[in-house]
Design a protein around this motif. Structure first.
Motif, short mmCIF file in Angstrom:
data_model
loop_
_atom_site.label_atom_id
_atom_site.label_comp_id
_atom_site.label_asym_id
_atom_site.label_seq_id
_atom_site.Cartn_x
_atom_site.Cartn_y
_atom_site.Cartn_z
N PRO A 180 0.82 -1.19 0.00
CA PRO A 180 0.00 0.00 0.00
C PRO A 180 0.86 1.25 0.00
N ALA A 181 0.30 2.35 -0.50
CA ALA A 181 1.01 3.62 -0.46
C ALA A 181 0.85 4.23 0.92
N ARG A 182 1.94 4.24 1.69
CA ARG A 182 1.81 4.67 3.08
C ARG A 182 2.18 6.12 3.31
N GLN A 183 3.11 6.63 2.57
CA GLN A 183 3.53 7.99 2.85
C GLN A 183 4.03 8.62 1.57
N ALA A 184 4.01 9.95 1.59
CA ALA A 184 4.55 10.67 0.46
C ALA A 184 6.07 10.57 0.49
N GLY A 185 6.68 10.66 -0.68
CA GLY A 185 8.14 10.58 -0.72
C GLY A 185 8.57 9.94 -2.01
N PRO A 186 9.81 10.12 -2.38
CA PRO A 186 10.29 9.62 -3.65
C PRO A 186 10.37 8.10 -3.72
N ASP A 187 10.49 7.42 -2.58
CA ASP A 187 10.62 5.97 -2.64
C ASP A 187 9.97 5.31 -1.43
N PRO A 188 8.63 5.25 -1.36
CA PRO A 188 7.98 4.61 -0.22
C PRO A 188 8.30 3.13 -0.13
N ALA A 189 8.84 2.53 -1.19
CA ALA A 189 9.16 1.10 -1.14
C ALA A 189 10.19 0.79 -0.07
N LEU A 190 11.04 1.78 0.23
CA LEU A 190 12.09 1.51 1.20
C LEU A 190 11.57 1.32 2.61
N ALA A 191 10.36 1.83 2.89
CA ALA A 191 9.93 1.91 4.28
C ALA A 191 9.31 0.64 4.84
N HIS A 192 8.85 -0.29 4.02
CA HIS A 192 8.01 -1.35 4.55
C HIS A 192 8.37 -2.75 4.05
N PRO A 193 9.58 -3.22 4.33
CA PRO A 193 9.92 -4.58 3.93
C PRO A 193 9.12 -5.62 4.68
N LEU A 194 8.63 -5.32 5.87
CA LEU A 194 7.91 -6.32 6.65
C LEU A 194 6.70 -6.86 5.91
N LEU A 195 5.94 -5.96 5.29
CA LEU A 195 4.71 -6.39 4.64
C LEU A 195 4.99 -7.38 3.51
N GLY A 203 2.00 -16.27 1.88
CA GLY A 203 0.94 -16.18 0.89
C GLY A 203 -0.38 -15.66 1.44
N HIS A 204 -0.39 -15.06 2.61
CA HIS A 204 -1.61 -14.54 3.20
C HIS A 204 -1.49 -13.04 3.38
N GLY A 205 -2.48 -12.45 4.02
CA GLY A 205 -2.47 -11.02 4.24
C GLY A 205 -1.44 -10.62 5.28
N ALA A 206 -0.80 -9.47 5.10
CA ALA A 206 0.22 -8.99 6.02
C ALA A 206 -0.23 -7.68 6.66
N PHE A 207 0.22 -7.47 7.88
CA PHE A 207 -0.13 -6.25 8.58
C PHE A 207 1.07 -5.73 9.35
N GLU A 208 0.99 -4.48 9.71
CA GLU A 208 2.03 -3.84 10.50
C GLU A 208 1.37 -2.77 11.36
N GLY A 300 2.95 -9.10 11.11
CA GLY A 300 2.57 -10.51 10.99
C GLY A 300 1.63 -10.77 9.84
N LEU A 301 0.87 -11.87 9.94
CA LEU A 301 0.03 -12.37 8.87
C LEU A 301 -1.40 -12.58 9.35
N LEU A 302 -2.33 -12.46 8.40
CA LEU A 302 -3.73 -12.85 8.61
C LEU A 302 -4.03 -14.00 7.67
N ALA A 303 -4.45 -15.13 8.23
CA ALA A 303 -4.74 -16.32 7.42
C ALA A 303 -6.24 -16.61 7.45
N ASP A 304 -6.79 -16.96 6.31
CA ASP A 304 -8.21 -17.32 6.20
C ASP A 304 -8.35 -18.79 6.61
N VAL A 305 -8.84 -19.04 7.82
CA VAL A 305 -8.95 -20.40 8.35
C VAL A 305 -9.96 -21.21 7.57
N ASP A 306 -11.12 -20.63 7.26
CA ASP A 306 -12.16 -21.36 6.52
C ASP A 306 -11.65 -21.78 5.15
N HIS A 307 -10.88 -20.91 4.50
CA HIS A 307 -10.39 -21.21 3.16
C HIS A 307 -9.41 -22.36 3.16
#
Length: 726
Positions: A180-195, A203-208, A300-307
């Motif tokens: 996701p686009a989190r902040q303004a700046g020339p290279d937001p890719a540098l800020a969020h390696p965790l996700l 292979g599931h959803g990630a959060f921070e 961390g991660l969010l996993a769809d248990v039903d799926h």
């Protein structure tokens, strides 16, 4: 020589362990924190930073420790073509060192008074396969120079950081479409390696979640797991909006437990999808701690248990039991807090995220008035927000306390101002029938407070009030103990012709925070000066009481005309006759101001340091005897010498140099190097004896206060003999 130290004093840290841990880090902040927590003890931490090159070719500050707000603003973006140390290291592709001479003059800003004169800064380029990706800047303590072996260690650490960051950034760019686009700046890719790393791994959803700012982010897959539309800024929805109401207490209780202990956790719960559908998810994450052990981030991660077909996943839903578990977790966190500051830290670190609150303002009653204490815990970008909330809530918190009643906002109530929070709760804090304070909890979205919620907050208010009352009593006790300790030390040093002096005392930060260190400066009947410094074993009231008796006894023996050796022998017998098992180290020397002649004796105490007029610093060669009280029949050898005009003496207790993370002898040598640097730069011949000694005393204690802990108290006494007038 100093008292020999046993092998247990040697640090368990090693460069190899540090490198191994660095290669498992998942963010720039974690890398810097690992360097400071696991690297050599002579990396102070204060003023350290990690820069990464952004897509515009600028060095962007990505992680830091101990930098003031103004430094973030001034040095948050560095031009690689400039002359700042980070730019020089990047261009030269080798370490660029700022000596203490430079840091005392112009780093980080000559107008800010931040230079200490005893701190070096090493800026190390982060280069992988000829590709520069950033710079690591580390502050080093007591360095006249950086020895080659230490420089090798720094370059090895920088190399490990560079390779790990290169790996993280490569994976981040491979999966940029999930970011996701989190902040303004020339290279937001540098800020969020965790996700991106989390998504790639499972292979599931990630959060921070940033626990300092309260902001929370999801990637697109996480929104899909929860059955929610993707937010434009990636901001995660409030817990109350997605978690099934019956499961919310379970989630809050588990989160509080994870926040209190740190590390990995796993929670199963149901989410409310659009259209009223219910799905089961599993949240797996890790609470990351900073170098001081406080939680700063969750990822961390969010996993769809039903799926995935795991029909047995998910908690057994007992809302009442879950709320009880939440209260128990909060109680455990508060029970570990000893001081008021630690209680407020537990509230902001554990209670705020567990409640899903946007902010907490905590006020204490002081002489009938409510005074904020939260500001001492937050700071930085949160300070302005807390000040605004405190101003808005002052009347409401006073009203709640006066009525001893909880106040809650109502959804859909009267229109609120733009500055007011969407929802709030005000808790009066009353313990043992006394008004302790008031607590405001704010939320980012409107919410209804159920009867169970109100009961929960009421119980939390009682627990918090009891914790604050206990902490205030503790703080008061230690304040009085500290006053007792200070009362036993000289209020002022006597004025002596031809002599300049300075002294400092710092209590321990462990145990009772009082101890047995003392110093004294005596006017002797024959015109000589007596210098005394000692250290009674222990950090409690008994050590302080014994110290007072020894100080009085030694003063009496000295003023009776006994030389230092006889004075220590008599004092040793006095200690042996007291009803105590404690022993003490002590140094006593006399100085004739007229000709500089010295006589001295030492009872197991560190040798004093002579700083000569040519800026060399060496320990005086004084033969020593056993500590006081250990062998009362043992005589002490008497040594003689001379302190020339323009020379300075430093007498100190071992807490000044003792560091659990470093060998004792190495710490002493590091101090000697710092003293020589001080003598060259700002010694008595440059700015006058009295100001120079006061500055040196401040510098020595500054290096002690920057340590993560101070297991021993510290005393030091400086004496300078002025040169004769021409």
């Amino acid at each position: 020589m100093p008292i020999p130290q046993d092998e247990s004093r040697t640090s368990a840290r090693s460069p190899m362990r540090c490198v191994r841990l660095l290669l498992g880090c998942t963010s720039a902040a974690e890398l810097l924190g690992t360097v400071l927590a696991e690297g050599p003890g002579w990396i102070t931490g204060e003023g350290s930073a990690l820069y990464l090159l952004d897509s515009a070719g600028m060095l962007r500050l990505t992680a830091s420790h101990g930098l003031p707000d103004w430094a973030h603003e001034r040095y948050g973006l560095v031009d690689p073509a400039g002359e700042l140390p980070a730019a020089m290291a990047l261009r030269l592709r080798r370490p660029y060192l700022l000596s203490p001479e430079h840091t005392s003059i112009d780093y980080p800003n000559r107008n800010a008074g931040m230079g200490t004169g005893m701190i070096s800064v090493a800026t190390l380029p982060l280069v992988v396969d000829e590709r520069a990706i950033g710079v690591l800047a580390l502050a080093l303590a007591h360095r006249g120079t950086v020895p080659p072996r230490d420089l090798d260690v720094l370059e090895t650490i920088a190399g490990a950081c560079a390779h790990r960051l290169h790996h993280l950034l490569d994976h981040l760019l491979d999966h940029a479409d999930a970011r996701p686009a989190r902040q303004a700046g020339p290279d937001p890719a540098l800020a969020h390696p965790l996700l991106s790393l989390a998504v790639r791994a499972a292979g599931h959803g990630a959060f921070e979640r940033d626990l300092v700012t309260g902001e929370s982010y999801w990637d697109a897959a996480a929104f899909a797991v929860a059955g929610r539309p993707v937010a434009a800024d990636g901001a995660a929805p409030e817990l109350e909006r997605i978690v099934h109401p019956e499961d919310l207490p379970d989630v809050q209780a588990a989160l509080a437990e994870a926040l209190a202990s740190g590390g990995r956790y796993r929670i199963g719960y149901r989410v409310l999808r659009r259209g009223g559908k219910v799905a089961r998810v599993e949240e797996s994450g890790e609470v990351m701690l900073d170098v001081h052990g406080r939680p700063v981030r969750i990822a961390g991660l969010l996993a769809d248990v039903d799926h995935r077909g795991d029909r047995d996943a998910g908690p057994q839903h007992d809302p009442a039991g879950a709320r009880t578990a939440l209260l128990l977790s909060l109680t455990r966190a508060l029970s570990r807090a000893v001081t008021v500051r630690e209680v407020t830290a537990a509230v902001t670190d554990v209670a705020r995220p567990a409640f899903g609150a946007a902010g907490i303002v905590l006020d204490l009653v002081d002489e009938g008035r409510l005074l904020p204490v939260s500001h001492t815990v937050y700071g930085g970008p949160r300070r302005a927000e807390l000040t605004r909330l405190a101003d808005l809530s002052e009347g409401m918190m006073q009203h709640s306390l006066a009525r001893s009643a909880l106040l809650f906002s109502e959804p859909g109530g009267r229109p609120r101002s733009a500055d007011a929070p969407a929802a709030w709760a005000v808790l009066p804090l009353v313990a043992s029938g006394r008004q302790v304070g008031s607590c405001l909890i704010t939320f980012a979205a409107e919410r209804a407070f159920s009867r169970e919620d109100r009961t929960l907050y009421s119980a939390f208010a009682g627990i918090l009030a009891q914790s604050l009352e206990r902490a205030r009593l503790y703080d008061t006790h230690h304040h009085r103990a500290g006053e007792l300790q200070r009362a036993m030390l000289p209020r002022t040093l006597p004025r002596l012709p031809g002599i300049a002096t300075a002294a400092r005392y710092l209590p321990s930060t462990e145990g009772m925070q009082i101890g047995g260190d003392w110093y004294d400066l005596l006017k002797l009947p024959d015109g000589r000066i007596g210098l005394v410094i000692g250290d009674v074993q222990g950090h409690n009231a008994e050590a302080t009481a014994v110290m007072g008796q020894l100080r009085s006894g030694l003063r009496a023996y000295a003023t009776d005309g006994h030389d230092p050796a006889a004075t220590l022998a008599r004092t040793s017998r006095l200690l042996a006759e007291l009803d105590t098992e404690l022993f003490a180290t002590c140094l006593y020397l006399t100085l004739d101001p007229a000709d500089g002649s010295l006589t001295a004796a030492r009872a197991g105490h560190p040798a004093p340091v002579r700083i000569a007029a040519d800026a060399t610093a060496v320990e005086l060669e004084l033969p020593g005897g056993p500590p006081l009280g250990v062998d009362p029949g043992q005589p002490y050898p008497l040594a003689t010498g001379r302190l020339a005009g323009g020379e300075t003496l430093l007498a100190y207790t071992d807490g000044l140099v003792e560091d659990r993370e470093e060998d004792y002898d190495e710490s002493v040598q590091r101090m000697l190097g710092g003293l020589e640097l001080w003598a060259r730069q700002t010694g008595p011949g440059r700015i006058g004896p009295a100001p120079a000694l006061e500055r040196l005393a401040d510098l020595l204690t500054l290096n002690v206060t920057e340590r993560r802990s101070r297991p021993d108290d510290v005393a030091l006494l400086l004496l300078h003999r002025m040169p004769p007038l021409p």
